[in-house]
Design a protein around this motif. Sequence first.
Motif, PDB file in Angstrom:
ATOM      1  N   GLY A  97       0.837  -1.189   0.000  1.00 49.77           N
ATOM      2  CA  GLY A  97       0.000   0.000   0.000  1.00 49.77           C
ATOM      3  C   GLY A  97       0.868   1.232   0.000  1.00 49.77           C
ATOM      4  N   GLY A  98       0.209   2.347   0.066  1.00 50.26           N
ATOM      5  CA  GLY A  98       0.963   3.579   0.104  1.00 50.26           C
ATOM      6  C   GLY A  98       0.045   4.773   0.118  1.00 50.26           C
ATOM      7  N   PHE A  99       0.618   5.890   0.403  1.00 48.34           N
ATOM      8  CA  PHE A  99      -0.133   7.143   0.358  1.00 48.34           C
ATOM      9  C   PHE A  99       0.856   8.285   0.249  1.00 48.34           C
ATOM     10  N   GLU A 100       0.316   9.450  -0.057  1.00 44.60           N
ATOM     11  CA  GLU A 100       1.153  10.636  -0.101  1.00 44.60           C
ATOM     12  C   GLU A 100       0.912  11.426   1.174  1.00 44.60           C
ATOM     13  N   PHE A 101       1.964  11.935   1.748  1.00 44.69           N
ATOM     14  CA  PHE A 101       1.883  12.636   3.034  1.00 44.69           C
ATOM     15  C   PHE A 101       2.500  14.014   2.882  1.00 44.69           C
ATOM     16  N   ASP A 102       1.752  15.020   3.288  1.00 43.23           N
ATOM     17  CA  ASP A 102       2.271  16.388   3.208  1.00 43.23           C
ATOM     18  C   ASP A 102       2.722  16.831   4.601  1.00 43.23           C
ATOM     19  N   PRO A 103       4.029  16.902   4.829  1.00 45.93           N
ATOM     20  CA  PRO A 103       4.511  17.239   6.184  1.00 45.93           C
ATOM     21  C   PRO A 103       4.110  18.643   6.619  1.00 45.93           C
ATOM     22  N   ALA A 104       3.677  19.476   5.672  1.00 50.69           N
ATOM     23  CA  ALA A 104       3.227  20.819   6.045  1.00 50.69           C
ATOM     24  C   ALA A 104       2.021  20.754   6.986  1.00 50.69           C
ATOM     25  N   PHE A 105       1.260  19.644   6.912  1.00 50.15           N
ATOM     26  CA  PHE A 105       0.077  19.502   7.761  1.00 50.15           C
ATOM     27  C   PHE A 105       0.389  18.844   9.104  1.00 50.15           C
ATOM     28  N   ASP A 106       1.650  18.494   9.316  1.00 46.83           N
ATOM     29  CA  ASP A 106       2.024  17.906  10.596  1.00 46.83           C
ATOM     30  C   ASP A 106       2.212  19.052  11.589  1.00 46.83           C
ATOM     31  N   THR A 107       1.335  19.110  12.581  1.00 45.30           N
ATOM     32  CA  THR A 107       1.361  20.250  13.488  1.00 45.30           C
ATOM     33  C   THR A 107       2.621  20.282  14.350  1.00 45.30           C
ATOM     34  N   GLU A 108       3.290  19.139  14.475  1.00 42.48           N
ATOM     35  CA  GLU A 108       4.523  19.090  15.271  1.00 42.48           C
ATOM     36  C   GLU A 108       5.712  19.640  14.496  1.00 42.48           C
ATOM     37  N   THR A 109       5.877  19.189  13.263  1.00 41.06           N
ATOM     38  CA  THR A 109       7.083  19.561  12.503  1.00 41.06           C
ATOM     39  C   THR A 109       6.841  20.772  11.612  1.00 41.06           C
ATOM     40  N   LYS A 110       5.598  21.050  11.295  1.00 39.35           N
ATOM     41  CA  LYS A 110       5.210  22.160  10.410  1.00 39.35           C
ATOM     42  C   LYS A 110       6.004  22.130   9.105  1.00 39.35           C
ATOM     43  N   GLY A 111       6.270  20.937   8.623  1.00 42.65           N
ATOM     44  CA  GLY A 111       6.910  20.799   7.327  1.00 42.65           C
ATOM     45  C   GLY A 111       8.428  20.891   7.343  1.00 42.65           C
ATOM     46  N   ALA A 112       9.036  20.959   8.523  1.00 40.84           N
ATOM     47  CA  ALA A 112      10.504  20.998   8.576  1.00 40.84           C
ATOM     48  C   ALA A 112      11.066  19.742   7.905  1.00 40.84           C
ATOM     49  N   PRO A 113      12.122  19.882   7.085  1.00 42.08           N
ATOM     50  CA  PRO A 113      12.626  18.709   6.374  1.00 42.08           C
ATOM     51  C   PRO A 113      13.198  17.659   7.329  1.00 42.08           C
ATOM     52  N   TYR A 114      13.061  16.411   6.937  1.00 38.69           N
ATOM     53  CA  TYR A 114      13.623  15.325   7.737  1.00 38.69           C
ATOM     54  C   TYR A 114      15.117  15.220   7.461  1.00 38.69           C
ATOM     55  N   THR A 115      15.894  15.079   8.534  1.00 39.48           N
ATOM     56  CA  THR A 115      17.345  14.958   8.371  1.00 39.48           C
ATOM     57  C   THR A 115      17.924  13.731   9.071  1.00 39.48           C
ATOM     58  N   GLY A 116      17.129  13.077   9.904  1.00 41.83           N
ATOM     59  CA  GLY A 116      17.611  11.881  10.599  1.00 41.83           C
ATOM     60  C   GLY A 116      16.693  10.703  10.320  1.00 41.83           C
ATOM     61  N   ALA A 117      17.278   9.566   9.970  1.00 46.51           N
ATOM     62  CA  ALA A 117      16.491   8.351   9.734  1.00 46.51           C
ATOM     63  C   ALA A 117      16.764   7.375  10.869  1.00 46.51           C
ATOM     64  N   LEU A 118      15.723   6.707  11.319  1.00 43.64           N
ATOM     65  CA  LEU A 118      15.852   5.814  12.473  1.00 43.64           C
ATOM     66  C   LEU A 118      15.300   4.432  12.165  1.00 43.64           C
ATOM     67  N   LEU A 119      15.972   3.431  12.730  1.00 41.43           N
ATOM     68  CA  LEU A 119      15.472   2.048  12.718  1.00 41.43           C
ATOM     69  C   LEU A 119      15.386   1.647  14.180  1.00 41.43           C
ATOM     70  N   THR A 120      14.195   1.390  14.659  1.00 45.81           N
ATOM     71  CA  THR A 120      13.996   1.382  16.109  1.00 45.81           C
ATOM     72  C   THR A 120      13.091   0.268  16.606  1.00 45.81           C
TER      73      THR A 120
END
Length: 245
Positions: free
Chosen positions: A149-172
């Motif tokens: 499956g999949g979807f498109e996600f607009d980080p601008a709508f994330d109230t926490e990050t407000k669209g700030a670009p992702y710079t760290g990737a995690l495997l957790t």
Amino acid sequence: MKSTLPHLSAILLLTFASLISSTIGDIANLTFYGVWIGAGPQAIITKFESTLVLPGGSPDQSPTHDVQAFWPGMEPAKSNAVFQNVITNQGGGPGECPATNLTEQMRVWPGDTVKNVFTLDIPNGKWYNNWVVTPGEQGNAAGQQPFGGGFEFDPAFDTETKGAPYTGALLTIELQELGTWDFGSVMWQNVILEANTTETKWCTDGPSGPKNWNWTASPGTFSTSDKNLTTCYYAMIVLESPNPN
Ligand SMILES: *[C@@H]1O[C@H](CO)[C@@H](O)[C@H](O)[C@H]1NC(C)=O
Ligand SMILES: *[C@@H]1O[C@H](CO)[C@@H](O)[C@H](O)[C@H]1NC(C)=O
Ligand SMILES: *[C@@H]1O[C@H](CO)[C@@H](O)[C@H](O)[C@H]1NC(C)=O
Ligand SMILES: *[C@@H]1O[C@H](CO)[C@@H](O)[C@H](O)[C@H]1NC(C)=O
Ligand SMILES: *[C@@H]1O[C@H](CO)[C@@H](O)[C@H](O)[C@H]1NC(C)=O
């Protein structure tokens, strides 16, 4: 691959959900065992791909208050809000709290592989989040079909990050409440991170992670495109055990 808990008395059925966890409230015994990959706070991630091999189920027969989850995710430099695809043992409910369910939960089995691909649509800043689940031995025996499956996600709508670009990737690995790491090693294969940089040391030096528990990674190899994007590859990253190396 190291086999995990070969003598299970019960098989926990894991569920697959994609969540954005925002503020982490008061979650009892919240524990993360994770490694991260990134080229620094200035280098935005443009692609993050990984294939999780689901570990054996926990021998604990009741997942109530025994929260165990695994996820690949990304976070911006100045926030710990994570865009993540979560595999959790909390069937039918979110493994993270508070969380927004972006997809229906699906059942997965130990030994299944979950390939996740997060791809930035560079011109418009939206993310494609795609996954494919391939049944392993137990999944096949249970009649599971491959699904994705999949979807498109607009980080601008994330109230926490407000669209700030992702710079760290995690495997957790994430544990909550009474959850413990009792399911053996957790392996990610074919881990690929593409970032907007011509630096490469982060790749050959990476991943980064704590030294007080046991994880291993294949050597990082890289290529840099004429578009100033560096792609880093790890054949395997294994979160081995909560005990020190
Ligand atoms: C997520 O989905 C589960 C099961 O469908 C539901 O019980 C839960 O309330 C949902 N959570 C949110 C935050 O929508
Ligand atoms: C937190 O972990 C401790 C030690 O395992 C346990 O005794 C306690 O019940 C846990 N708390 C909750 C709320 O699950
Ligand atoms: C990479 O960063 C540079 C400088 O900030 C910017 O001009 C360029 O558009 C970025 N490329 C991508 C693919 O984000
Ligand atoms: C190219 O990469 C360098 C080094 O990481 C970065 O500082 C610069 O912003 C990038 N430029 C473009 C045009 O993408
Ligand atoms: C810890 O890591 C080492 C390799 O660095 C490995 O040989 C060993 O078996 C690991 N221990 C556990 C308990 O996973």
